[in-house]
Write an enzyme that holds these catalytic residues in place. Structure first.
Site, PDB file in Angstrom:
ATOM      1  N   SER A 269      -0.109   0.812  10.821  1.00 47.78           N
ATOM      2  CA  SER A 269      -0.423   1.740   9.736  1.00 47.78           C
ATOM      3  C   SER A 269      -1.706   2.479  10.103  1.00 47.78           C
ATOM      4  CB  SER A 269      -0.639   0.953   8.439  1.00 47.78           C
ATOM      5  OG  SER A 269      -1.323   1.753   7.502  1.00 47.78           O
TER       6      SER A 269
ATOM      7  N   GLN B 200      -0.130  14.014  -2.857  1.00 46.86           N
ATOM      8  CA  GLN B 200       0.399  12.657  -2.965  1.00 46.86           C
ATOM      9  C   GLN B 200      -0.707  11.604  -3.058  1.00 46.86           C
ATOM     10  OE1 GLN B 200       2.371  13.033   1.054  1.00 46.86           O
ATOM     11  NE2 GLN B 200       1.964  10.848   1.145  1.00 46.86           N
TER      12      GLN B 200
ATOM     13  N   HIS C  50       4.436   5.761  14.557  1.00 40.28           N
ATOM     14  CA  HIS C  50       4.824   7.178  14.569  1.00 40.28           C
ATOM     15  C   HIS C  50       5.525   7.522  15.889  1.00 40.28           C
ATOM     16  CE1 HIS C  50       1.308   7.430  11.697  1.00 40.28           C
ATOM     17  NE2 HIS C  50       2.253   8.041  11.009  1.00 40.28           N
TER      18      HIS C  50
END
Ligand code: PAF
Length: 288
Positions: A187, A61, A37
């Protein structure tokens, strides 16, 4: 760093920046931030006068309610990281700001098979939720440039098509995947890996790298089948290991017939689902 929770306050601030002819770059996130990020933020800072990021865990989502529940929430650490990386503006709206009781309008996008293949096979309606929230955030932030990661290659492709269908002038940038020293793609889910799975997880990238070395030398099906067997022997549950056309995401058999080829994988490392990809063949004629 400017910090907003309300749409009206964020928009008042951004409207002023726009009136000063300053460009706005936007990197949406769901928090649990890591160096991947931060690379998005660095690209945004470099490219735009005003860098904006959002932290919003988008319920629409998540097809699996447990996944939504377990999604790491680390707002304080996230704010510190963003502050250290000189983000200009952070937007952390509550759910009611993004999805007000009176409802929101999302155009009926048609992604053809793009949202049916790869992740689409295993995560029903996931991309519908992603498109809904990104459309909503774009309406709110109105950026000139949008920065999203290559790690979610299919998501990036779908947002690219969404912008085209909207006839949007927003420029979409693909920021390369950031990896740990052993190759594991960064991640938010990695922090939930057990020590045993953390040690095995870099194999995913090792197999993608082998695919990169071999995709012009050996039959594609053989490379993919072998990667799936290796992952199985190690205890992974692989959902797919495919080589696909970089534009329509359909499986490729003869890479020489495609301008862009990407190897994509999704595999469960114990309780944690990991995805990764490597661009095997880049299309240098394509520019945004
Ligand atoms: O990639 C993500 O973190 C999310 O899918 C996004 C783009 C922020 C939308 O919720």
């Amino acid at each position: 760093m400017h910090f907003f929770k309300k749409i009206s306050d964020l928009q008042a601030y951004l409207n002023y920046q726009r009136s000063q002819n300053l460009s706005i770059g936007f990197a949406p996130t769901m928090g649990a931030l890591h160096q991947g990020h931060m690379s998005l933020i660095e690209h945004t800072n470099k490219h735009s006068n005003i860098s904006v990021s959002s932290i919003f865990i988008n319920p629409t989502q998540f097809n699996d309610p447990t996944d939504l529940e377990k999604y790491p929430r680390t707002l304080e650490e996230d704010i510190n990281l963003l502050y250290d990386h000189q983000l200009n503006t952070l937007f952390t709206p509550p759910v009611e700001e993004i999805y007000p009781a009176q409802g929101i309008h999302t155009p009926d996008f048609n992604f053809g098979r793009l949202d049916q293949v790869l992740e689409g096979v295993f995560r029903q309606d996931h991309f519908k939720g992603v498109a809904q929230v990104v459309h909503r955030l774009l309406e709110i932030v109105r950026p000139d440039d949008l920065f999203m990661g290559q790690k979610d290659y299919q998501q990036w492709t779908i947002i690219y098509h969404m912008l085209q269908q909207m006839e949007s002038e927003v420029r979409l940038h693909m920021v390369p995947t950031v990896r740990e020293a052993d190759g594991l793609a960064m991640s938010s889910r990695n922090r939930r890996l057990t020590a045993e799975w953390r040690a095995k997880a870099p194999y995913i990238f090792r197999l993608l790298s082998e695919a990169q070395e071999n995709y012009t030398l050996r039959p594609i099906a053989e490379i993919c089948d072998q990667a799936i067997s290796t992952l199985k022997e190690m205890g992974f549950r692989t959902e797919y290991f495919n080589m696909v056309d970089g534009y329509n995401l359909e499986n490729v058999t003869s890479p020489e017939d495609h301008k862009k080829v990407v190897a994509c994988v999704a595999a469960w490392a114990g309780e944690i689902r990991l995805i990764d990809n490597v661009i095997l063949k880049e299309d240098h004629t394509f520019s945004f």
